[in-house]
Design a protein around this motif. Structure first.
Motif, PDB file in Angstrom:
ATOM      1  N   PRO A 150     -43.125  81.396  -3.975  1.00  0.00           N
ATOM      2  CA  PRO A 150     -42.850  80.670  -5.213  1.00  0.00           C
ATOM      3  C   PRO A 150     -41.805  79.589  -5.000  1.00  0.00           C
ATOM      4  CG  PRO A 150     -41.789  82.814  -5.241  1.00  0.00           C
ATOM      5  CD  PRO A 150     -42.649  82.792  -4.020  1.00  0.00           C
ATOM      6  N   ASN A 151     -41.631  78.743  -5.991  1.00  0.00           N
ATOM      7  CA  ASN A 151     -40.613  77.690  -5.914  1.00  0.00           C
ATOM      8  C   ASN A 151     -39.242  78.314  -5.672  1.00  0.00           C
ATOM      9  OD1 ASN A 151     -42.482  75.678  -6.412  1.00  0.00           O
ATOM     10  ND2 ASN A 151     -42.186  75.755  -8.624  1.00  0.00           N
ATOM     11  N   GLY A 152     -38.487  77.701  -4.767  1.00  0.00           N
ATOM     12  CA  GLY A 152     -37.158  78.201  -4.452  1.00  0.00           C
ATOM     13  C   GLY A 152     -37.139  79.357  -3.473  1.00  0.00           C
ATOM     14  N   ALA A 153     -38.293  79.640  -2.847  1.00  0.00           N
ATOM     15  CA  ALA A 153     -38.375  80.782  -1.931  1.00  0.00           C
ATOM     16  C   ALA A 153     -37.723  80.512  -0.586  1.00  0.00           C
ATOM     17  CB  ALA A 153     -39.840  81.173  -1.718  1.00  0.00           C
ATOM     18  N   GLY A 154     -37.514  79.228  -0.250  1.00  0.00           N
ATOM     19  CA  GLY A 154     -36.935  78.873   1.045  1.00  0.00           C
ATOM     20  C   GLY A 154     -37.949  78.355   2.039  1.00  0.00           C
ATOM     21  N   LYS A 155     -39.179  78.076   1.571  1.00  0.00           N
ATOM     22  CA  LYS A 155     -40.244  77.626   2.479  1.00  0.00           C
ATOM     23  C   LYS A 155     -39.888  76.316   3.178  1.00  0.00           C
ATOM     24  CE  LYS A 155     -43.376  77.193  -0.654  1.00  0.00           C
ATOM     25  NZ  LYS A 155     -42.510  77.465  -1.819  1.00  0.00           N
ATOM     26  N   THR A 156     -39.456  75.328   2.397  1.00  0.00           N
ATOM     27  CA  THR A 156     -39.163  74.014   2.971  1.00  0.00           C
ATOM     28  C   THR A 156     -38.001  74.100   3.945  1.00  0.00           C
ATOM     29  OG1 THR A 156     -40.009  72.866   1.019  1.00  0.00           O
ATOM     30  CG2 THR A 156     -38.509  71.639   2.452  1.00  0.00           C
ATOM     31  N   THR A 157     -36.958  74.844   3.587  1.00  0.00           N
ATOM     32  CA  THR A 157     -35.820  75.008   4.492  1.00  0.00           C
ATOM     33  C   THR A 157     -36.254  75.694   5.777  1.00  0.00           C
ATOM     34  OG1 THR A 157     -34.273  75.143   2.632  1.00  0.00           O
ATOM     35  CG2 THR A 157     -33.510  75.975   4.756  1.00  0.00           C
ATOM     36  N   CYS A 158     -37.043  76.756   5.648  1.00  0.00           N
ATOM     37  CA  CYS A 158     -37.528  77.468   6.829  1.00  0.00           C
ATOM     38  C   CYS A 158     -38.367  76.548   7.708  1.00  0.00           C
ATOM     39  CB  CYS A 158     -38.339  78.681   6.388  1.00  0.00           C
ATOM     40  SG  CYS A 158     -38.770  79.795   7.736  1.00  0.00           S
ATOM     41  N   PHE A 159     -39.240  75.769   7.085  1.00  0.00           N
ATOM     42  CA  PHE A 159     -40.091  74.834   7.821  1.00  0.00           C
ATOM     43  C   PHE A 159     -39.245  73.801   8.557  1.00  0.00           C
ATOM     44  CE2 PHE A 159     -43.407  71.511   8.182  1.00  0.00           C
ATOM     45  CZ  PHE A 159     -44.454  72.284   8.657  1.00  0.00           C
ATOM     46  N   ASN A 160     -38.204  73.297   7.886  1.00  0.00           N
ATOM     47  CA  ASN A 160     -37.327  72.303   8.518  1.00  0.00           C
ATOM     48  C   ASN A 160     -36.504  72.912   9.656  1.00  0.00           C
ATOM     49  OD1 ASN A 160     -38.116  70.082   6.981  1.00  0.00           O
ATOM     50  ND2 ASN A 160     -36.615  70.493   5.377  1.00  0.00           N
ATOM     51  N   LEU A 161     -36.191  74.184   9.559  1.00  0.00           N
ATOM     52  CA  LEU A 161     -35.514  74.870  10.660  1.00  0.00           C
ATOM     53  C   LEU A 161     -36.435  75.006  11.860  1.00  0.00           C
ATOM     54  CD1 LEU A 161     -33.735  77.718   8.663  1.00  0.00           C
ATOM     55  CD2 LEU A 161     -32.588  75.821   9.828  1.00  0.00           C
ATOM     56  N   LEU A 162     -37.681  75.410  11.605  1.00  0.00           N
ATOM     57  CA  LEU A 162     -38.629  75.622  12.692  1.00  0.00           C
ATOM     58  C   LEU A 162     -38.981  74.326  13.406  1.00  0.00           C
ATOM     59  CD1 LEU A 162     -41.028  78.131  10.901  1.00  0.00           C
ATOM     60  CD2 LEU A 162     -39.371  78.681  12.691  1.00  0.00           C
ATOM     61  N   THR A 163     -38.979  73.205  12.660  1.00  0.00           N
ATOM     62  CA  THR A 163     -39.332  71.911  13.247  1.00  0.00           C
ATOM     63  C   THR A 163     -38.102  71.122  13.679  1.00  0.00           C
ATOM     64  OG1 THR A 163     -39.466  70.949  11.018  1.00  0.00           O
ATOM     65  CG2 THR A 163     -41.516  71.735  12.007  1.00  0.00           C
ATOM     66  N   LYS A 164     -36.922  71.748  13.560  1.00  0.00           N
ATOM     67  CA  LYS A 164     -35.659  71.224  14.066  1.00  0.00           C
ATOM     68  C   LYS A 164     -35.101  70.037  13.285  1.00  0.00           C
ATOM     69  CE  LYS A 164     -34.059  73.197  16.337  1.00  0.00           C
ATOM     70  NZ  LYS A 164     -33.317  73.791  15.232  1.00  0.00           N
ATOM     71  N   PHE A 165     -35.548  69.867  12.045  1.00  0.00           N
ATOM     72  CA  PHE A 165     -34.924  68.868  11.180  1.00  0.00           C
ATOM     73  C   PHE A 165     -33.667  69.432  10.520  1.00  0.00           C
ATOM     74  CE2 PHE A 165     -38.898  66.958  12.060  1.00  0.00           C
ATOM     75  CZ  PHE A 165     -38.713  65.603  11.906  1.00  0.00           C
ATOM     76  N   LEU A 166     -33.466  70.738  10.679  1.00  0.00           N
ATOM     77  CA  LEU A 166     -32.221  71.401  10.320  1.00  0.00           C
ATOM     78  C   LEU A 166     -31.866  72.372  11.436  1.00  0.00           C
ATOM     79  CD1 LEU A 166     -32.755  72.430   6.559  1.00  0.00           C
ATOM     80  CD2 LEU A 166     -31.182  70.669   7.401  1.00  0.00           C
ATOM     81  N   ASN A 167     -30.584  72.617  11.637  1.00  0.00           N
ATOM     82  CA  ASN A 167     -30.141  73.645  12.569  1.00  0.00           C
ATOM     83  C   ASN A 167     -29.761  74.901  11.787  1.00  0.00           C
ATOM     84  OD1 ASN A 167     -30.378  72.418  15.147  1.00  0.00           O
ATOM     85  ND2 ASN A 167     -28.568  71.181  14.718  1.00  0.00           N
ATOM     86  N   PRO A 168     -30.116  76.075  12.286  1.00  0.00           N
ATOM     87  CA  PRO A 168     -29.811  77.306  11.557  1.00  0.00           C
ATOM     88  C   PRO A 168     -28.327  77.655  11.583  1.00  0.00           C
ATOM     89  CG  PRO A 168     -30.754  77.818  13.694  1.00  0.00           C
ATOM     90  CD  PRO A 168     -30.840  76.327  13.544  1.00  0.00           C
ATOM     91  N   THR A 169     -27.894  78.354  10.560  1.00  0.00           N
ATOM     92  CA  THR A 169     -26.551  78.918  10.563  1.00  0.00           C
ATOM     93  C   THR A 169     -26.488  80.089  11.533  1.00  0.00           C
ATOM     94  OG1 THR A 169     -26.385  78.340   8.209  1.00  0.00           O
ATOM     95  CG2 THR A 169     -24.739  79.860   9.085  1.00  0.00           C
ATOM     96  N   LYS A 170     -27.569  80.876  11.560  1.00  0.00           N
ATOM     97  CA  LYS A 170     -27.706  81.995  12.497  1.00  0.00           C
ATOM     98  C   LYS A 170     -29.162  82.082  12.924  1.00  0.00           C
ATOM     99  CE  LYS A 170     -24.149  84.925  10.329  1.00  0.00           C
ATOM    100  NZ  LYS A 170     -23.920  86.226   9.633  1.00  0.00           N
ATOM    101  N   GLY A 171     -29.385  82.807  14.023  1.00  0.00           N
ATOM    102  CA  GLY A 171     -30.744  83.086  14.449  1.00  0.00           C
ATOM    103  C   GLY A 171     -31.180  82.310  15.678  1.00  0.00           C
ATOM    104  N   VAL A 172     -32.356  82.666  16.170  1.00  0.00           N
ATOM    105  CA  VAL A 172     -32.913  82.084  17.394  1.00  0.00           C
ATOM    106  C   VAL A 172     -34.363  81.696  17.138  1.00  0.00           C
ATOM    107  CG1 VAL A 172     -33.512  82.516  19.816  1.00  0.00           C
ATOM    108  CG2 VAL A 172     -31.406  83.474  18.863  1.00  0.00           C
ATOM    109  N   ILE A 173     -34.752  80.528  17.674  1.00  0.00           N
ATOM    110  CA  ILE A 173     -36.138  80.063  17.602  1.00  0.00           C
ATOM    111  C   ILE A 173     -36.603  79.802  19.021  1.00  0.00           C
ATOM    112  CG2 ILE A 173     -37.738  78.348  16.667  1.00  0.00           C
ATOM    113  CD1 ILE A 173     -35.467  77.596  14.667  1.00  0.00           C
ATOM    114  N   THR A 174     -37.777  80.345  19.379  1.00  0.00           N
ATOM    115  CA  THR A 174     -38.345  80.056  20.692  1.00  0.00           C
ATOM    116  C   THR A 174     -39.763  79.535  20.528  1.00  0.00           C
ATOM    117  OG1 THR A 174     -39.167  82.328  21.008  1.00  0.00           O
ATOM    118  CG2 THR A 174     -36.973  81.833  21.844  1.00  0.00           C
ATOM    119  N   PHE A 175     -40.108  78.579  21.373  1.00  0.00           N
ATOM    120  CA  PHE A 175     -41.445  78.001  21.395  1.00  0.00           C
ATOM    121  C   PHE A 175     -41.963  78.062  22.827  1.00  0.00           C
ATOM    122  CE2 PHE A 175     -43.999  74.063  22.126  1.00  0.00           C
ATOM    123  CZ  PHE A 175     -45.119  74.458  21.415  1.00  0.00           C
ATOM    124  N   ASN A 176     -43.073  78.758  23.024  1.00  0.00           N
ATOM    125  CA  ASN A 176     -43.634  78.937  24.372  1.00  0.00           C
ATOM    126  C   ASN A 176     -42.593  79.472  25.353  1.00  0.00           C
ATOM    127  OD1 ASN A 176     -46.381  78.488  24.392  1.00  0.00           O
ATOM    128  ND2 ASN A 176     -46.189  76.269  24.628  1.00  0.00           N
TER     129      ASN A 176
END
Length: 267
Positions: free
Chosen positions: A56-82
């Motif tokens: 739903p609206n405000g769920a954090g989808k856009t923020t999560c998407f921007n984190l995964l595509t590196k348009f934002l850096n996370p406050t915490k956590g790790v992302i790996t690709f291949n």
């Protein structure tokens, strides 16, 4: 290739499971001035699938998407690709690795022709990235591949048209062609159906399905009928958390998902 996917056990320790994963996020969080937009998200995108991120609206989808595509850096956590840790990499860096995104708003050069737009995208392979401004002879060598990409998205008959003269849906098809020109292993689509008429939605859904034959797709999408028709796996977010995961049949029966969507006005 199978990857070691760290999962946190109930005892608070990090354990591993074997999954055929192309993109992994573990403990992904992002806060903005004390507001927690994404909170401890674990996400596994399996190779060769279409994976939808909904909520739903405000769920954090856009923020999560921007984190995964590196348009934002996370406050915490790790992302790996291949298998590569991309947590602090730039969008350009991860694009070179094969992770490429599109945007909600069509991003094409309106005054260039359809063919010229695709040729610009194909310039990425050349060391001289500004050759397209100087040499028509150099550009002609790209026409064959550009034509193949236009055929793939159904624009082969409109190669000489200005991008500005295309319908909205056809502009999105052109954007898909320019994205595919970058030869992504993982294609990330941000609300690809936004603003489209019904007939354009059906055509674009078919394009996405065909584009996914040789690659992996992660998309944020509000149109649940499209999600149901295309997705192999769905992650539902609510208030920055993962609410449910699984096939459409699984998540659509989840009482928490039903309550979340009804409560936010979604059908």
């Amino acid at each position: 290739m199978f990857a070691q996917a760290p999962l946190k056990s109930g005892r608070g320790r990090w354990e591993t499971v074997e999954v055929d994963a192309i993109l992994l996020a573990r403990g992904l969080s992002k806060s903005f001035r004390g507001i927690q937009a994404v909170d401890g998200v674990n996400l596994t995108v399996r190779r060769g699938t279409i994976h939808a991120l909904i909520g739903p609206n405000g769920a954090g989808k856009t923020t999560c998407f921007n984190l995964l595509t590196k348009f934002l850096n996370p406050t915490k956590g790790v992302i790996t690709f291949n298998g590569h840790d991309i947590t602090r990499r730039s969008p350009a860096d991860v694009a070179r690795l094969g992770l490429v995104r599109s945007f909600q708003i069509s991003a094409v050069f309106p005054q260039l022709t359809v063919l010229e737009n695709v040729r610009v995208a194909l310039q990425r392979k050349r060391r001289d990235n500004f050759a397209f401004w100087r040499s028509d002879r150099v550009l002609k060598k790209l026409d064959g591949r550009a034509g193949q990409l236009l055929e793939e998205v159904g624009l082969e008959g409109q190669s000489s048209h200005r991008a500005a003269d295309l319908s909205y849906g056809r502009k999105r098809a052109l954007e898909l062609a320019t994205t595919l020109a970058l030869e992504p292993e993982l294609l990330l689509l941000d609300e690809p159906m936004a603003g489209m008429a019904v007939e354009e939605i059906e055509r674009t859904a078919d394009l996405i399905k065909r584009s996914a034959r040789n690659r992996t797709v992660l998309m944020v999408e509000h149109n649940l009928s499209v999600v149901a028709a295309l997705s192999d796996e769905i992650t539902v977010l609510a208030r920055g958390h993962v609410l449910a995961e699984g096939s459409y049949a699984t998540v659509s029966r989840d009482e928490r998902v039903i309550a979340s969507y009804i409560g936010s006005g979604h059908g």
